[in-house]
Design a protein around this motif. Structure first.
Motif, short mmCIF file in Angstrom:
data_model
loop_
_atom_site.label_atom_id
_atom_site.label_comp_id
_atom_site.label_asym_id
_atom_site.label_seq_id
_atom_site.Cartn_x
_atom_site.Cartn_y
_atom_site.Cartn_z
N UNK A 1 -3.61 3.39 -1.21
CA UNK A 1 -4.00 2.58 -2.36
C UNK A 1 -3.00 1.45 -2.53
N UNK A 2 -3.48 0.33 -3.01
CA UNK A 2 -2.59 -0.76 -3.41
C UNK A 2 -1.95 -0.39 -4.74
N UNK B 1 0.85 -1.19 0.00
CA UNK B 1 0.00 0.00 0.00
C UNK B 1 0.89 1.25 0.00
N UNK B 2 0.39 2.28 -0.67
CA UNK B 2 1.09 3.56 -0.71
C UNK B 2 0.12 4.66 -0.30
#
Length: 50
Positions: free
Chosen positions: A19-20, A1-2
């Motif tokens: 978000x992945x 994830x970021x």
């Protein structure tokens, strides 16, 4: 994830969250890049024709 922060064309923030990577790639491929292509085609109808 970021951690991601997305803005629209006017600079208004439309997303701030995690978000992945897979979602980032999907979004770029299915939404972002086609949007650029459509804008460029509208501005330069002859571009892209071989």
């Amino acid at each position: 994830m970021i951690q991601a922060r997305l803005v629209d064309r006017t600079g208004r923030q439309v997303f701030d969250g995690r978000l992945a990577w897979e979602e980032v790639v999907r979004m770029r491929a299915e939404e972002h890049l086609p949007g650029h292509a459509a804008t460029l085609a509208a501005l330069h109808p002859a571009a892209g024709r071989a």
